[in-house]
Design an enzyme around this catalytic site. Structure first.
Site, PDB file in Angstrom:
ATOM      1  N   GLU A 243      -2.291  -5.921   4.149  1.00 16.70           N
ATOM      2  CA  GLU A 243      -1.954  -6.111   5.566  1.00 16.70           C
ATOM      3  C   GLU A 243      -3.080  -6.759   6.366  1.00 16.70           C
ATOM      4  OE1 GLU A 243       0.460  -3.227   7.714  1.00 16.70           O
ATOM      5  OE2 GLU A 243       0.543  -2.017   5.896  1.00 16.70           O
ATOM      6  N   HIS A 259      -2.192   4.743 -20.535  1.00 16.54           N
ATOM      7  CA  HIS A 259      -1.035   4.855 -21.418  1.00 16.54           C
ATOM      8  C   HIS A 259      -0.080   3.676 -21.281  1.00 16.54           C
ATOM      9  CE1 HIS A 259      -2.194   8.953 -22.568  1.00 16.54           C
ATOM     10  NE2 HIS A 259      -2.686   8.970 -21.329  1.00 16.54           N
ATOM     11  N   LYS A 353      11.521  -6.517  10.450  1.00 20.19           N
ATOM     12  CA  LYS A 353      12.087  -5.435  11.266  1.00 20.19           C
ATOM     13  C   LYS A 353      13.090  -5.988  12.272  1.00 20.19           C
ATOM     14  CE  LYS A 353       8.398  -1.999  11.011  1.00 20.19           C
ATOM     15  NZ  LYS A 353       7.375  -1.205  11.647  1.00 20.19           N
TER      16      LYS A 353
HETATM   17  C1  F6R Z   1       1.395  -1.916  10.521  1.00 16.61           C
HETATM   18  C2  F6R Z   1       1.618  -0.997   9.406  1.00 16.61           C
HETATM   19  C3  F6R Z   1       2.999  -0.871   8.847  1.00 16.61           C
HETATM   20  C4  F6R Z   1       3.806   0.189   9.622  1.00 16.61           C
HETATM   21  C5  F6R Z   1       5.217   0.319   9.045  1.00 16.61           C
HETATM   22  C6  F6R Z   1       6.023   1.438   9.689  1.00 16.61           C
HETATM   23  O1  F6R Z   1       0.071  -1.788  10.994  1.00 16.61           O
HETATM   24  O2  F6R Z   1       0.709  -0.388   8.941  1.00 16.61           O
HETATM   25  O3  F6R Z   1       2.881  -0.526   7.488  1.00 16.61           O
HETATM   26  O4  F6R Z   1       3.154   1.421   9.556  1.00 16.61           O
HETATM   27  O5  F6R Z   1       5.894  -0.887   9.222  1.00 16.61           O
HETATM   28  O6  F6R Z   1       5.972   1.355  11.079  1.00 16.61           O
HETATM   29  P1  F6R Z   1       5.639   2.674  11.910  1.00 16.61           P
HETATM   30  O7  F6R Z   1       4.298   3.124  11.411  1.00 16.61           O
HETATM   31  O8  F6R Z   1       5.595   2.247  13.328  1.00 16.61           O
HETATM   32  O9  F6R Z   1       6.740   3.629  11.599  1.00 16.61           O
END
Ligand code: F6R
Length: 360
Positions: A243, A259, A353
């Site tokens: 990330e 393994h 998203k």
């Molecule tokens: C972004 C990050 C992502 C979010 C994931 C879930 O910095 O680390 O991995 O954590 O998309 O989103 P949240 O944490 O808001 O539920």
């Protein structure tokens, strides 16, 4: 698309700060203080009704799930009931009225976590929600579900203190673990010491995090830890490199990788020469696992680009886990700089998203 710039000199603090538009270095620098504040967030939350729990399910994704993984590793030695980490829209079949579900979403708007939360409500599980706001906070308030509110305004993955320590504090208040405050105090002290070594002001010649990033530049990082100690930390390193540096990275654990994965280090040599192995070492690893690290290094050390071994610092498991997390977090940020990449934005995740939310 990520725009690649020229590699940034890791001792050029101004250039790094110009690249880092979201202040990821600042948030990382603040981790010890975040951990101290995190303990307080769970202090007053009403304890969930439900009496004796048979199991705990932490449900979340990405940066909100890794705290669950750390909890699961911690629970291996310290808890009488199992902890499962759930990354998805629903819950495992065993989850029911005797389950404590910890629904964690930093933004409060992750659709999978909201789905699992609703499923937990339908199953009559005891729930605690952990979030900085969003729909999860609104729903928990409406449903009268205990809510741990953590400060927002940073990237979820930078909120690891807020998304892990309150879970432990809650279990401490429920009498399921003990001594968390003292362990966390040690972790904070160790993080403050390590910050001096890893932060921007420490020059490359003396900074193990900058040096590790230089080793990993242009290579494929493969992080190997050990189950029951550094497992979740290895996963965290991988996620942070993905990330922050927007680069591939992989993780696995001993003894399991002895393994299977180890057999895959024989061909093709061109690929193997691109791999840099990082061994996460913990003094509490089983003596046979310690031996396995040494033997494994002998077997694969010559065929990969390089191997680095890093040791956890501190006495308690919390301090040891956080000490290695801290190194990995800094390494991933410096690696982003070497790729000329702004470590903060994760546009691919945001795009996924919003596309899914629109139902396209
Ligand atoms: C972004 C990050 C992502 C979010 C994931 C879930 O910095 O680390 O991995 O954590 O998309 O989103 P949240 O944490 O808001 O539920």
């Amino acid at each position: 698309m990520v725009v690649l710039q020229r590699p940034v000199d890791l001792d050029d603090v101004q250039a790094i700060e110009a690249l880092d538009s979201m202040g990821m270095f600042g948030t990382t620098r603040d981790l010890p203080e975040q951990c101290s504040r995190a303990l307080d967030t769970a202090a007053d939350v009403p304890l969930p009704a439900g009496g004796t729990f048979q199991n705990i399910v932490v449900t979340g994704l990405g940066g909100s799930a890794i705290g669950g993984d750390l909890l699961r590793v911690y629970a291996f030695t310290c808890l009488d009931i199992p902890v499962t980490v759930n990354r998805g829209y629903t819950l495992p079949r065993f989850a029911g009225p005797r389950t404590l579900v910890l629904a964690v979403s930093f933004s409060g708007n992750t659709e999978e976590t909201l789905g699992a939360y609703n499923e937990a409500r339908r199953r009559g599980a005891a729930i605690v929600a952990v979030t900085s706001g969003g729909q999860l906070a609104a729903q928990a308030r409406r449903d009268g579900v205990p809510l741990i509110t953590v400060p927002g305004g940073i990237a979820p993955r930078s909120a690891i203190g807020y998304l892990f320590l309150p879970l432990l504090m809650l279990l401490d208040r429920l009498g399921l673990v003990n001594g968390i405050e003292a362990e966390a105090a040690e972790a904070v002290r160790i993080l403050r010491e390590l910050r001096i070594r890893y932060d921007l002001e420490a020059p490359l010649t003396e900074n193990p995090a900058k040096q590790m990033a230089m080793n990993l530049q242009g290579r494929i990082p493969v992080i190997w830890g050990a189950s029951t100690t550094t497992e979740a930390v290895a996963q965290r390193w991988k996620g942070q490199i993905n990330e922050n540096a927007k680069a591939p990275a992989y993780w696995n654990v001993l003894p399991e990788l002895n393994h299977n994965e180890i057999v895959g280090f024989q061909a093709p040599t061109d690929n193997l020469h691109r791999i840099w192995l990082v061994f996460l070492r913990d003094p509490d690893d089983h003596p046979q696992v310690q031996k396995r690290f040494a033997v494994t290094r002998e077997i694969v050390g010559k065929v990969v680009a390089g191997v680095s071994e890093v040791e956890a610092s501190g006495k308690g498991l919390l301090a040891r886990m956080f000490s290695l997390i801290y190194l990995g977090d800094y390494v991933s940020l410096y690696l982003a700089c070497r790729y000329g990449i702004n470590p903060g934005p994760v546009e691919v995740i945001d795009r996924l998203k919003s596309t899914l939310a629109k139902g396209e």
